[in-house]
Design a protein around this motif. Sequence first.
Motif, PDB file in Angstrom:
ATOM      1  N   ARG A 146       0.853  -1.253  -0.049  1.00  0.00           N
ATOM      2  CA  ARG A 146      -0.102   0.041   0.120  1.00  0.00           C
ATOM      3  C   ARG A 146       0.892   1.325  -0.017  1.00  0.00           C
ATOM      4  O   ARG A 146       0.683   2.274  -0.822  1.00  0.00           O
ATOM      5  CB  ARG A 146      -0.953  -0.080   1.163  1.00  0.00           C
ATOM      6  CG  ARG A 146      -2.265  -0.951   1.174  1.00  0.00           C
ATOM      7  CD  ARG A 146      -3.088  -0.909   2.367  1.00  0.00           C
ATOM      8  NE  ARG A 146      -4.149  -1.848   2.099  1.00  0.00           N
ATOM      9  CZ  ARG A 146      -5.145  -1.395   1.503  1.00  0.00           C
ATOM     10  NH1 ARG A 146      -5.367  -0.474   0.725  1.00  0.00           N
ATOM     11  NH2 ARG A 146      -6.445  -2.368   1.393  1.00  0.00           N
ATOM     12  N   ALA A 147       1.906   1.339   0.794  1.00  0.00           N
ATOM     13  CA  ALA A 147       2.825   2.416   0.824  1.00  0.00           C
ATOM     14  C   ALA A 147       3.403   2.495  -0.404  1.00  0.00           C
ATOM     15  O   ALA A 147       3.687   3.679  -0.761  1.00  0.00           O
ATOM     16  CB  ALA A 147       3.855   2.383   2.053  1.00  0.00           C
TER      17      ALA A 147
ATOM     18  N   ASP B 159       0.010   3.167  -3.283  1.00  0.00           N
ATOM     19  CA  ASP B 159      -1.061   4.273  -3.005  1.00  0.00           C
ATOM     20  C   ASP B 159      -0.700   5.698  -3.768  1.00  0.00           C
ATOM     21  O   ASP B 159      -1.543   6.312  -4.410  1.00  0.00           O
ATOM     22  CB  ASP B 159      -1.373   4.370  -1.630  1.00  0.00           C
ATOM     23  CG  ASP B 159      -2.116   3.354  -1.179  1.00  0.00           C
ATOM     24  OD1 ASP B 159      -2.710   2.514  -1.748  1.00  0.00           O
ATOM     25  OD2 ASP B 159      -2.618   3.204  -0.020  1.00  0.00           O
TER      26      ASP B 159
END
Length: 416
Positions: A213-214, A217
């Motif tokens: 996600r980091a 995103d």
Amino acid sequence: MIDALEQAEAAVAACSNLAVWAADERDLVAALDAAHRTEQRLAAVKLTLVRELDGRGTATVQGASSTAVWLRDRLRVGVGAARRLVKLAATFDAAPTGVRDALAAGTVDVEQVRVIADTVQTAHTTAGAQAADKAVGVLVGWAAQFDAALLRKLGTRILDHVAPDVADAAAEAALRAQESRAVRDRHVTVSEQPDGRLRLTGILDTEAAALLRAAIDPLTAPTGPDDTRTPGQRRHDAVADVCRLALRTGELPENGGDPTQIVVTTGYDGLTRQLGSGALDFGQQLTPETVRRLACDAAILPAILGGAGQTLDVGRQRRLITGPLRRALVLRDRGCAFPGCDRPPRWCDAHHIRHWADGGGTSLDNAVLLCGHHHRHIHRGDWSVRLGGDGHPEFVPPVWLDPAQLPRRNQYHRRT
């Protein structure tokens, strides 16, 4: 019971024929609340009947293979819904008296019953019968305020309210068990499709999920008003961008004695005439457009063969925009140069304005930084790029977008 249910059915039928448009808003809200309570009370009756019929083996006696199959035919519901009904009936039957009474009173719904029963069972296993009895009262009270999803979330800390002396130890044990399951179940499956695409499926553990996600995103936001990609397509492109960045670092382990790389094989004449397809080193074919785009990406190492198959060039270093030249390009463009794009330099490819296969040189005045999305966009041919009089890149839109074809520039990086 039959007489009472028939009376209830008649009352509900009478309500169905009433003109609700004539009622004021307060009466409508009160009627909705009453209808919901009645629905939950009927659900309690229905679950009791299903449990009793299941216990008696009525389905088997009537020739069905299971109660779920019998309910499917009797009630004309899907077999999945019938199975859930049988399971919920068993849960309702085993639930504490307070939970059954709450559903019968219409103060909770069937989904909340499922959550409460599961949570109470966990409390009983962890802290004993006394804590479980306390949990029933707390959860039924919460059910008057919160839906089933939030009730389940709150229920994970039920021991804080009913058995605080064991809550911390139980929470730690549950967290360790959850972590152990995550480690055990983690996997990624890569399935090759007949046309060369890959299907990715899997489950990431908590840490890997946070890393993914980091990483993606920041790359999944639309690049501008003309970005028509779906959210799924943007996530796909973000994963590809992360892979390009990883390849560009040079820190990946060697693969078969060579640095990690993509090898594209194509005919030299076909490449220069923009007609030749290419092949990856595992056999899949690429379109001429894709070959030309990859050929100007410094993170890709091309393998180019002559007509007789002899090697003309494998990754000519003079073609690649690396070292001091790339640093100069970064200082000039500061990121993707396409109008409105905010991608930083590390996410960008160095694109030859005049393709190197067409005789374009590897120099600052023939290069521009483009992110993966806009690199593909430029290679489709609708937009063109050139350097303006001040040596900075400008982009000429297609006629269908701007009949005057006024050049546009990226003002985002100029502000920083």
